[in-house]
Design an enzyme around this catalytic site. Structure first.
Site, mmCIF file in Angstrom:
data_model
loop_
_atom_site.group_PDB
_atom_site.id
_atom_site.type_symbol
_atom_site.label_atom_id
_atom_site.label_comp_id
_atom_site.label_asym_id
_atom_site.label_seq_id
_atom_site.Cartn_x
_atom_site.Cartn_y
_atom_site.Cartn_z
ATOM 1 N N VAL A 57 0.879 -1.137 -0.077
ATOM 2 C CA VAL A 57 -0.024 0.061 -0.179
ATOM 3 C C VAL A 57 0.967 1.068 -0.078
ATOM 4 O O VAL A 57 0.733 2.314 -0.919
ATOM 5 C CB VAL A 57 -1.010 0.078 1.063
ATOM 6 N N CYS A 58 2.004 1.252 0.709
ATOM 7 C CA CYS A 58 2.832 2.231 0.826
ATOM 8 C C CYS A 58 3.561 2.484 -0.541
ATOM 9 O O CYS A 58 3.556 3.721 -1.192
ATOM 10 C CB CYS A 58 3.879 2.499 1.972
ATOM 11 N N ASP A 59 3.883 1.479 -1.082
ATOM 12 C CA ASP A 59 4.435 1.501 -2.362
ATOM 13 C C ASP A 59 3.441 2.133 -3.609
ATOM 14 O O ASP A 59 3.886 3.008 -4.209
ATOM 15 C CB ASP A 59 4.660 0.083 -2.964
ATOM 16 N N THR A 62 2.894 6.081 -2.814
ATOM 17 C CA THR A 62 4.063 6.877 -3.154
ATOM 18 C C THR A 62 3.967 7.006 -4.759
ATOM 19 O O THR A 62 4.187 8.065 -5.318
ATOM 20 C CB THR A 62 5.276 6.074 -2.671
#
Length: 164
Positions: A57-59, A62
């Protein structure tokens, strides 16, 4: 209640509100230099906060903000996590986003405390999105209640484009 994978978590600091002036910060860039809000003076800012750049999710968060806002005039996307600057640099290279601005709060967690995002139980940052105008006034924010959820990308991007 805020959770990570369904388990309750608590935060150090106080959440900010729309209309607040964003607290200044000193964070570490991938080249180990120090960066503050002053380094982005006069620009609209999207501060995209993620628990760890190495999660799916962070990938996605970003990548999406960097790709969709890359050609937005006078705007910078700043991704903040507690990942070490070396890990952030490796991720940027692997993602093909060498121009992405990633900053680390690993040193003293002062950003996490000032923005109400330091997870007490894990010493990671909670997921959030802040849109600041050129004077660092918060015009939009989203603190997520479940760290595994995606932010409302459309609302954040629309908020950036609405800043005059």
């Amino acid at each position: 209640m805020t959770t990570i994978k369904g388990k309750p978590i608590t935060f150090a600091g106080t959440k900010l509100k729309v209309g607040d002036i964003a607290p200044d910060f000193v964070l570490t860039a991938t080249d180990l230099s120090k960066k503050s809000l002053a380094d982005f003076a006069g620009k609209k800012k999207v501060i995209s906060v993620v628990p760890s750049i190495d999660t799916s999710v962070c990938d996605a968060q970003t990548r999406r903000f960097n790709q969709e806002l890359a050609n937005t005039d006078n705007t910078v996307v700043i991704t903040v996590s507690v990942d070490l600057p070396f890990a952030q640099a490796r991720w940027c290279g692997a993602a093909g986003l060498n121009d992405a601005v990633t900053l680390s709060d690993y040193y003293d967690h002062s950003f996490g405390k000032a923005y109400g995002l330091l997870i007490n139980e894990l010493h990671l940052l909670g997921r959030a999105v802040f849109v600041l105008d050129e004077n660092n006034k918060i015009t939009y924010l989203e603190y997520l209640d479940e760290m595994g959820n995606h932010p409302n990308y459309e609302a954040a991007i629309a908020a950036v484009k609405a800043v005059k």
